[in-house]
Write a protein that holds these residues in place. Structure first.
Motif: not given
Length: 264
Positions: A72-73, A68-70
């Protein structure tokens, strides 16, 4: 460029009156995918340079990330690129970060693999709406009251099935297609039974298909409904798959089993 400009400046018919346009193009216009591909070719190159895994068709695209963090980036970078470089707005209502099971693109979806020792893997499937629409089309073509000869019906079926199977050839659909094939053959048998109409014609056709005279008479006078007859030995043992094939019927499974020769 002049031709494209003419497309963009062509007036639109509203309530019987032609009205001028200075921006945008009508929904469903055939030039829309072309213009999207021209405009978003730069986006394709940008995503390739970033090493992203993505799918794009016209102005619809999805990017696949491991976390999920990837996601968002990547989403923030693409948002800024589209806004500043291409001056394009993002439809926030249709955009977002989703897990594979909650995501569909161009009639395709994902389901997880339920297997011991396998985690985080998915298979490509046909979306429920696409299945429902395909079945509605088949049902419309095989409607018994539709004024159409068997050859016309089979020709239309083959056109629709070939296009649909070509579009979804990468999905995991073998089991569903096998079941759909059987349903479709029964629909065709129902159409044939309905076309025979009169009892005497049913008896004579039964004899021609190899049924004994007494049995043909009894079956032609059956009190079962047409759909029940189509699923019974009355038609399953006479209007067989091989006989339907000789008339031009092509089972859906053939498009899967003989991909190179059937689809292309």
């Amino acid at each position: 460029m002049r031709l494209i400009r003419k497309w963009l400046r062509a007036p639109i018919l509203i309530d019987g009156t032609l009205k001028k346009r200075r921006k945008g193009i009508p929904q469903g216009s055939p030039i829309s995918p072309l213009l999207s591909n021209i405009m978003l070719d730069v986006l394709d190159k940008e995503m390739k340079s970033m090493g992203l895994l993505y799918v794009r068709y016209a102005d619809d695209f999805s990017v696949y990330a491991k976390s999920k963090s990837d996601a968002k980036t990547i989403g923030n970078k693409l948002f800024i690129f589209l806004r500043d470089k291409l001056k394009l707005p993002i439809n926030k209502a249709k955009s977002g970060i989703r897990r594979p099971v909650n995501f569909e693109l161009l009639g395709h979806g994902f389901v997880p693999i339920y297997k011991k020792g396998v985690k985080g893997q998915y298979v490509l499937v046909v979306a429920k709406k696409s299945w429902a629409k395909f079945k509605r089309n088949l049902k419309s073509i095989t409607k018994k009251t539709k004024p159409m000869s068997l050859f016309e019906r089979l020709d239309r079926l083959n056109q629709v099935c070939r296009g649909w199977m070509n579009n979804y050839r990468l999905t995991n659909i073998y089991a569903k297609v096998k079941k759909l094939d059987e349903w479709l053959r029964n629909r065709l048998r129902y159409c044939i039974w309905h076309d025979w109409k009169k009892l005497e014609r049913k008896r004579k056709n039964g004899i021609q298909l190899g049924i004994e005279i007494g049995q043909a008479y009894a079956w032609s006078r059956t009190r079962m409904g047409g759909w029940a007859v189509a699923q019974s030995p009355i038609l399953k043992t006479t209007i067989t798959v091989s006989r339907l094939k000789r008339k031009g019927y092509k089972p859906l499974l053939d498009y899967i089993n003989n991909t190179q020769t059937s689809i292309w």
